[in-house]
Design an enzyme around this catalytic site. Structure first.
Site, mmCIF file in Angstrom:
data_model
loop_
_atom_site.group_PDB
_atom_site.id
_atom_site.type_symbol
_atom_site.label_atom_id
_atom_site.label_comp_id
_atom_site.label_asym_id
_atom_site.label_seq_id
_atom_site.Cartn_x
_atom_site.Cartn_y
_atom_site.Cartn_z
ATOM 1 N N LEU A 1 0.827 -1.219 0.000
ATOM 2 C CA LEU A 1 0.000 0.000 0.000
ATOM 3 C C LEU A 1 0.858 1.264 0.000
ATOM 4 O O LEU A 1 1.908 1.320 0.625
ATOM 5 C CB LEU A 1 -0.914 0.005 1.228
ATOM 6 C CG LEU A 1 -1.894 -1.165 1.359
ATOM 7 C CD1 LEU A 1 -2.805 -0.940 2.568
ATOM 8 C CD2 LEU A 1 -2.727 -1.361 0.099
ATOM 9 N N HIS B 1 -3.299 4.315 -2.579
ATOM 10 C CA HIS B 1 -4.307 3.479 -1.915
ATOM 11 C C HIS B 1 -4.956 4.249 -0.760
ATOM 12 O O HIS B 1 -6.166 4.144 -0.539
ATOM 13 C CB HIS B 1 -3.674 2.200 -1.348
ATOM 14 C CG HIS B 1 -3.110 1.275 -2.393
ATOM 15 N ND1 HIS B 1 -1.770 1.004 -2.502
ATOM 16 C CD2 HIS B 1 -3.713 0.564 -3.373
ATOM 17 C CE1 HIS B 1 -1.564 0.156 -3.492
ATOM 18 N NE2 HIS B 1 -2.725 -0.126 -4.042
ATOM 19 N N GLN C 1 -3.665 -12.815 -12.877
ATOM 20 C CA GLN C 1 -3.533 -11.626 -13.720
ATOM 21 C C GLN C 1 -2.086 -11.334 -14.110
ATOM 22 O O GLN C 1 -1.808 -10.348 -14.783
ATOM 23 C CB GLN C 1 -4.181 -10.415 -13.064
ATOM 24 C CG GLN C 1 -3.479 -9.858 -11.835
ATOM 25 C CD GLN C 1 -4.324 -8.795 -11.155
ATOM 26 O OE1 GLN C 1 -5.305 -9.085 -10.478
ATOM 27 N NE2 GLN C 1 -3.962 -7.538 -11.337
ATOM 28 N N GLU D 1 -7.595 5.715 -11.063
ATOM 29 C CA GLU D 1 -7.580 6.010 -12.507
ATOM 30 C C GLU D 1 -6.219 5.745 -13.147
ATOM 31 O O GLU D 1 -6.100 5.824 -14.357
ATOM 32 C CB GLU D 1 -7.977 7.474 -12.745
ATOM 33 C CG GLU D 1 -9.452 7.721 -12.509
ATOM 34 C CD GLU D 1 -9.901 9.090 -12.994
ATOM 35 O OE1 GLU D 1 -9.068 9.870 -13.490
ATOM 36 O OE2 GLU D 1 -11.102 9.374 -12.849
ATOM 37 N N ASP E 1 -4.919 2.936 -13.395
ATOM 38 C CA ASP E 1 -5.258 1.761 -14.211
ATOM 39 C C ASP E 1 -6.600 2.045 -14.891
ATOM 40 O O ASP E 1 -7.604 1.384 -14.603
ATOM 41 C CB ASP E 1 -5.359 0.525 -13.322
ATOM 42 C CG ASP E 1 -4.042 0.234 -12.618
ATOM 43 O OD1 ASP E 1 -3.098 -0.178 -13.289
ATOM 44 O OD2 ASP E 1 -3.958 0.453 -11.397
ATOM 45 N N SER F 1 2.660 0.435 -6.672
ATOM 46 C CA SER F 1 3.375 -0.516 -5.805
ATOM 47 C C SER F 1 4.679 -0.953 -6.467
ATOM 48 O O SER F 1 5.644 -1.306 -5.784
ATOM 49 C CB SER F 1 2.505 -1.740 -5.538
ATOM 50 O OG SER F 1 1.286 -1.335 -4.972
ATOM 51 N N ARG F 2 4.713 -0.936 -7.802
ATOM 52 C CA ARG F 2 5.916 -1.381 -8.509
ATOM 53 C C ARG F 2 7.068 -0.381 -8.395
ATOM 54 O O ARG F 2 8.217 -0.723 -8.665
ATOM 55 C CB ARG F 2 5.605 -1.617 -9.991
ATOM 56 C CG ARG F 2 4.797 -2.878 -10.247
ATOM 57 C CD ARG F 2 4.776 -3.204 -11.731
ATOM 58 N NE ARG F 2 4.299 -4.559 -11.962
ATOM 59 C CZ ARG F 2 3.008 -4.883 -12.054
ATOM 60 N NH1 ARG F 2 2.080 -3.961 -11.924
ATOM 61 N NH2 ARG F 2 2.657 -6.145 -12.272
HETATM 62 O O1 PAF Z 1 -5.508 -2.823 -9.337
HETATM 63 C C1 PAF Z 1 -5.198 -3.814 -8.632
HETATM 64 O O2 PAF Z 1 -4.499 -3.684 -7.620
HETATM 65 C C2 PAF Z 1 -5.659 -5.198 -9.047
HETATM 66 O O3 PAF Z 1 -5.703 -5.336 -10.425
HETATM 67 C C3 PAF Z 1 -7.006 -5.589 -8.408
HETATM 68 C C4 PAF Z 1 -8.129 -4.675 -8.860
HETATM 69 C C5 PAF Z 1 -6.893 -5.528 -6.883
HETATM 70 C C6 PAF Z 1 -7.361 -7.021 -8.805
HETATM 71 O O4 PAF Z 1 -6.400 -7.935 -8.392
#
Ligand code: PAF
Length: 258
Positions: A32, A36, A60, A148, A150, A186-187
């Protein structure tokens, strides 16, 4: 703050909520940061109860190494959630908690999920939509908060919510940037010290150049390897500039409204 590791443990707590209570939900993969925190604060100001999920969703990730290297800071995440005043955290430790029979049933989308990030990360958005559908069914929020940064993910989740008649309100929250201009992610924790100074150039080029080709050339000249940098007219009438680019082995994404 309550913490739950399994669906079975979470459900009785959710059942105890009064009918009509506003349940805000912030889904995350942990590690986080202040982006977040912004989602959590907005959820807390608009709902009676806020639920946070922390789950690094294996389906994913299209590269095993990316999944294995994804930062994991559960102790710090729980401390931050508690400090912010989150009511409950759903944090399954095992993938089998969400995929008891493996990854057999999938939610998939055929158009937008194959473009931009989807063109470079095959299967990524199937994994995202599938886990978000599971999380919505478990958490049963009335409001769900998505960053936003993503934006493609937000649009696809919105499409899924509408198409599957999921009874909740999706709330997009503007991206949080460092003072340098780097979008919080986070990356970012994995960006090498020698690349730190270059990282904000991605956003700067996206906003400074009118022509998308000039923006792309500037980003490449700065040393990024660009997956895509393109302007896209969206079904909702907006035009946005989207980018994904690598600095070493860290992939940064960003988008801006034009
Ligand atoms: O955006 C993210 O952190 C992830 O893609 C999510 C929405 C938690 C799904 O794993």
């Amino acid at each position: 703050m309550k913490t739950f590791e399994t669906v079975e443990a979470y459900r009785p707590w959710r059942k105890g909520m009064l009918a009509g209570a506003r349940i805000g939900f912030v889904p995350t993969m942990g590690a986080l940061h202040q982006g977040h925190a912004k989602l959590i604060r907005q959820s807390m100001s608009e709902n009676d109860v806020t639920v946070l999920s922390i789950f690094v969703n294996p389906t994913q990730f299209n590269q095993k190494s990316d999944f294995e290297n994804y930062p994991s800071t559960l102790v710090e995440d729980l401390a931050m959630a508690e400090k912010l005043g989150v009511d409950a955290v759903f944090a399954p430790k095992l993938a089998s908690a969400l995929y008891p029979k493996g990854y057999r049933v999938k939610v998939t989308e055929d158009i937008l999920s194959k473009e931009l990030c989807g063109a470079h990360r095959p299967g990524h958005f199937d994994g995202v939509l599938t886990v978000v559908m599971k999380l919505f069914n478990i958490v049963r929020p009335t409001h769900a908060y998505f960053g936003e940064k993503d934006y493609q993910q937000y649009l696809l989740v919105k499409e899924m919510v509408e198409d599957y008649f999921i009874d909740l309100k999706l709330v997009p929250v503007p991206t949080e940037y460092e003072s340098s201009g780097l979008a919080l992610s986070s990356r970012n924790a994995r960006i090498l010290p020698e690349h730190k100074i270059m990282a904000p150039l991605l956003h700067r080029a996206m906003v400074e150049f009118d022509r998308v080709d000039d923006a792309r050339a500037a980003v490449e000249d700065a040393g990024f390897v660009v997956d895509y940098l393109e302007d896209k007219h969206l079904e909702n009438g907006e035009t946005r500039r989207f980018a994904a680019a690598w600095l070493g082995d860290v992939r940064l994404i960003d988008n801006v409204k034009l």
